[in-house]
Design an enzyme around this catalytic site. Sequence first.
Site, PDB file in Angstrom:
ATOM      1  N   ASN A  10       0.877  -1.172   0.000  1.00 47.20           N
ATOM      2  CA  ASN A  10       0.000   0.000   0.000  1.00 47.20           C
ATOM      3  C   ASN A  10       0.911   1.217   0.000  1.00 47.20           C
ATOM      4  OD1 ASN A  10      -1.691   2.136   0.681  1.00 47.20           O
ATOM      5  ND2 ASN A  10      -2.749   1.040   2.321  1.00 47.20           N
ATOM      6  N   LYS A  17       2.949   0.954   3.333  1.00 46.51           N
ATOM      7  CA  LYS A  17       2.519  -0.022   4.335  1.00 46.51           C
ATOM      8  C   LYS A  17       2.526  -1.374   3.642  1.00 46.51           C
ATOM      9  CE  LYS A  17      -0.646   3.130   6.696  1.00 46.51           C
ATOM     10  NZ  LYS A  17      -2.044   3.532   6.830  1.00 46.51           N
ATOM     11  N   ARG A  93      -2.303  -1.783  -3.699  1.00 47.77           N
ATOM     12  CA  ARG A  93      -3.367  -0.779  -3.654  1.00 47.77           C
ATOM     13  C   ARG A  93      -3.074   0.228  -4.759  1.00 47.77           C
ATOM     14  NH1 ARG A  93      -4.095   4.356   0.378  1.00 47.77           N
ATOM     15  NH2 ARG A  93      -6.166   4.951  -0.317  1.00 47.77           N
ATOM     16  N   HIS A 182     -10.857   5.214  -1.237  1.00 44.71           N
ATOM     17  CA  HIS A 182     -10.903   4.373  -0.024  1.00 44.71           C
ATOM     18  C   HIS A 182     -11.913   3.239  -0.194  1.00 44.71           C
ATOM     19  CE1 HIS A 182      -9.742   8.287   2.266  1.00 44.71           C
ATOM     20  NE2 HIS A 182      -8.648   7.538   2.169  1.00 44.71           N
ATOM     21  N   HIS A 210     -14.878   6.791   6.887  1.00 48.30           N
ATOM     22  CA  HIS A 210     -13.448   6.436   6.906  1.00 48.30           C
ATOM     23  C   HIS A 210     -12.685   7.714   7.237  1.00 48.30           C
ATOM     24  CE1 HIS A 210      -9.716   4.361   5.342  1.00 48.30           C
ATOM     25  NE2 HIS A 210      -9.357   5.642   5.285  1.00 48.30           N
ATOM     26  N   LEU A 211     -12.261   7.825   8.493  1.00 44.31           N
ATOM     27  CA  LEU A 211     -11.620   9.054   8.959  1.00 44.31           C
ATOM     28  C   LEU A 211     -10.166   8.777   9.303  1.00 44.31           C
ATOM     29  CD1 LEU A 211     -14.510  10.172  11.396  1.00 44.31           C
ATOM     30  CD2 LEU A 211     -14.305  10.618   8.940  1.00 44.31           C
ATOM     31  N   GLY A 212      -9.291   8.915   8.316  1.00 42.92           N
ATOM     32  CA  GLY A 212      -7.849   8.776   8.549  1.00 42.92           C
ATOM     33  C   GLY A 212      -7.218  10.130   8.303  1.00 42.92           C
ATOM     34  N   GLY A 214      -6.450  11.043   5.135  1.00 42.38           N
ATOM     35  CA  GLY A 214      -7.482  11.278   4.129  1.00 42.38           C
ATOM     36  C   GLY A 214      -8.788  10.773   4.728  1.00 42.38           C
ATOM     37  N   ARG A 243      -6.177  18.302   3.685  1.00 39.01           N
ATOM     38  CA  ARG A 243      -7.000  18.675   2.525  1.00 39.01           C
ATOM     39  C   ARG A 243      -8.268  19.387   2.980  1.00 39.01           C
ATOM     40  NH1 ARG A 243      -6.985  12.610   0.232  1.00 39.01           N
ATOM     41  NH2 ARG A 243      -4.953  12.190   1.153  1.00 39.01           N
ATOM     42  N   MET A 285      -5.286  14.233  15.149  1.00 37.82           N
ATOM     43  CA  MET A 285      -6.448  14.441  16.015  1.00 37.82           C
ATOM     44  C   MET A 285      -6.100  14.312  17.501  1.00 37.82           C
ATOM     45  SD  MET A 285      -9.510  15.408  16.040  1.00 37.82           S
ATOM     46  CE  MET A 285     -10.203  15.398  14.391  1.00 37.82           C
ATOM     47  N   GLU A 335     -11.553   5.077  14.458  1.00 39.88           N
ATOM     48  CA  GLU A 335     -11.393   3.947  15.384  1.00 39.88           C
ATOM     49  C   GLU A 335     -10.954   4.390  16.778  1.00 39.88           C
ATOM     50  OE1 GLU A 335      -8.710   1.096  13.509  1.00 39.88           O
ATOM     51  OE2 GLU A 335      -9.775   1.398  11.627  1.00 39.88           O
ATOM     52  N   GLU A 386      -7.403  -2.668   5.092  1.00 41.90           N
ATOM     53  CA  GLU A 386      -7.285  -2.595   3.636  1.00 41.90           C
ATOM     54  C   GLU A 386      -6.340  -3.678   3.117  1.00 41.90           C
ATOM     55  OE1 GLU A 386      -6.538   1.682   4.321  1.00 41.90           O
ATOM     56  OE2 GLU A 386      -7.452   2.010   2.376  1.00 41.90           O
TER      57      GLU A 386
HETATM   58  N1  LIG Z   1      -5.468   7.501  19.477  1.00 38.66           N
HETATM   59  C1  LIG Z   1      -5.841   8.363  18.541  1.00 38.66           C
HETATM   60  N2  LIG Z   1      -6.731   9.352  18.847  1.00 38.66           N
HETATM   61  C2  LIG Z   1      -7.120  10.225  17.909  1.00 38.66           C
HETATM   62  N3  LIG Z   1      -6.698  10.216  16.643  1.00 38.66           N
HETATM   63  C3  LIG Z   1      -5.839   9.275  16.283  1.00 38.66           C
HETATM   64  C4  LIG Z   1      -5.360   8.290  17.197  1.00 38.66           C
HETATM   65  N4  LIG Z   1      -4.504   7.471  16.539  1.00 38.66           N
HETATM   66  C5  LIG Z   1      -4.441   7.927  15.264  1.00 38.66           C
HETATM   67  N5  LIG Z   1      -5.231   9.005  15.107  1.00 38.66           N
HETATM   68  C6  LIG Z   1      -5.454   9.803  13.898  1.00 38.66           C
HETATM   69  O1  LIG Z   1      -5.400   8.943  12.772  1.00 38.66           O
HETATM   70  C7  LIG Z   1      -4.654   9.560  11.714  1.00 38.66           C
HETATM   71  C8  LIG Z   1      -4.035   8.491  10.818  1.00 38.66           C
HETATM   72  O2  LIG Z   1      -5.031   7.650  10.356  1.00 38.66           O
HETATM   73  P1  LIG Z   1      -4.742   6.507   9.266  1.00 38.66           P
HETATM   74  O3  LIG Z   1      -6.027   5.818   9.015  1.00 38.66           O
HETATM   75  O4  LIG Z   1      -3.592   5.702   9.700  1.00 38.66           O
HETATM   76  O5  LIG Z   1      -4.387   7.459   8.063  1.00 38.66           O
HETATM   77  P2  LIG Z   1      -3.668   7.224   6.671  1.00 38.66           P
HETATM   78  O6  LIG Z   1      -3.931   5.782   6.265  1.00 38.66           O
HETATM   79  O7  LIG Z   1      -4.362   8.203   5.782  1.00 38.66           O
HETATM   80  O8  LIG Z   1      -2.224   7.523   6.883  1.00 38.66           O
HETATM   81  C9  LIG Z   1      -3.631  10.407  12.463  1.00 38.66           C
HETATM   82  O9  LIG Z   1      -3.221  11.502  11.671  1.00 38.66           O
HETATM   83  C10 LIG Z   1      -4.421  10.880  13.672  1.00 38.66           C
HETATM   84  O10 LIG Z   1      -5.107  12.075  13.364  1.00 38.66           O
HETATM   85  C1  LIG Z   2      -7.326   8.259  -1.508  1.00 34.81           C
HETATM   86  C2  LIG Z   2      -6.769   8.757  -0.234  1.00 34.81           C
HETATM   87  O1  LIG Z   2      -7.110   9.832   0.221  1.00 34.81           O
HETATM   88  O2  LIG Z   2      -5.908   7.946   0.384  1.00 34.81           O
HETATM   89  P1  LIG Z   2      -5.120   8.242   1.749  1.00 34.81           P
HETATM   90  O3  LIG Z   2      -6.138   8.439   2.810  1.00 34.81           O
HETATM   91  O4  LIG Z   2      -4.295   7.006   1.959  1.00 34.81           O
HETATM   92  O5  LIG Z   2      -4.299   9.477   1.506  1.00 34.81           O
HETATM   93 MG   LIG Z   3      -5.390   5.292   4.810  1.00 39.06          MG
END
Ligand SMILES: Nc1ncnc2c1ncn2[C@@H]1O[C@H](COP(=O)(O)OP(=O)(O)O)[C@@H](O)[C@H]1O
Ligand SMILES: CC(=O)OP(=O)(O)O
Ligand SMILES: [Mg+2]
Length: 405
Positions: A10, A17, A93, A182, A210-212, A214, A243, A285, A335, A386
Amino acid sequence: MTATRVLVLNSGSSSVKYQLLDMRDSGRLAMGLVERIGEGTSRLKHTALTTGETRETIGPIADHAAALKAVAEELTKDGLGLDSPELAAIGHRVVHGGQQFTAPTVIDETVLAEIERLIPVAPLHNPANLIGIRTAQALRPDLPQVAVFDTAFHTTMPESAARYAIDVKTADEYRIRRYGFHGTSHAYVSRATAELLGRAPEDVNVIVLHLGNGASASAVRGGRCVDTSMGLTPLEGLVMGTRSGDVDPAVIFHLMRVGGMSTDEIDTLLNKKSGLIGLCGDNDMREIRRRVDEGDEQARLAFDIYIHRLKKYIGAYYAVLGRVDAIAFTAGVGENAAPVREAAVAGLEELGLAVDADLNAARGDGPRLVSPEGARVAVAVVPTDEELEIATQTYALVGASHDLI
Ligand SMILES: Nc1ncnc2c1ncn2[C@@H]1O[C@H](COP(=O)(O)OP(=O)(O)O)[C@@H](O)[C@H]1O
Ligand SMILES: CC(=O)OP(=O)(O)O
Ligand SMILES: [Mg+2]
């Protein structure tokens, strides 16, 4: 010997990853992460689940090709090298697959050319994905390499959701439409949510958040995506780490005409200097919540804007679906950040939405409910995977044929 292992890559804009899985039981043999590729202090964290050993290497890793070679070396140290006859395939991916790729696809030169053609609409992601594929091909030219597209799950969206209301001729000429991203995560999480409810995916309507770093939302009816918040590119929709998500497109003309900014400057502004980091200087966060708890007004406003947008999408997708059985929070923020989940559904009791404070605050590994018992709409925390989903789709495509060799 039957080859039953799948390596999943990925590749993100500055990270890779990876996981090596044995598909007989979908068990992980190794996993890891290379971060800050191209910066002075890259970091490779590798865990061999066969021995329980974790190794961390800090040092410069110039590009994605170097990162993959370093990963291959780590795997070799654990006797899990890429030269293993047990390896059946490598799954990648790929973020943008346009309209063409609706399912996992064995990669050949035509597929590579199409991924390359789509670079302008996924400039942060598709180039890294391509390097990952080419490096893996060089290491194991004999193995099938499979692309699993972020966009594939969203190709079921009806035209009414996928089309923008712009001149049809122009939209068609430049293939401008909502593709969504995603998708592997939205597919996996919507299915896992149905399983958590003890129901068939075909019978369940789910809003997946899906709150990462991105972030995207999707409306899934009976296992099929009917709307999603990201669009032509992964810039649209929710407020993200860096973003902006939704803005009035006229903001761009204004910055060009009045601000004298170039297209590239605005692209960088909206993709890398906006969202949470643009609003308060932090995109993590955890840090934002710490600042909010200390009474930091700027962090508070950033959090409130993030939640306001999230709530609007929950309401919108509630209306799109008509009946909602569950809302599933996933990825790093979804999560882990209980305050985000609590704030996102606060005040939506009339829609049957609420969280139980104790359940929401509790930690747990697997999928779990955080709504009060007997709630009309289940609110769930469903960890995404994923890599497992990519491995499963990859093996389903090539595993059976490989067994015959
Ligand atoms: N324990 C936590 N509490 C709050 N937010 C968290 C925690 N652990 C991770 N995060 C948030 O999750 C984000 C990363 O999410 P992830 O799904 O791994 O993103 P990506 O795949 O886009 O890199 C971090 O930038 C942070 O904001
Ligand atoms: C499509 C996309 O936003 O992927 P990521 O969250 O991994 O940056
Ligand atoms: Mg991601």
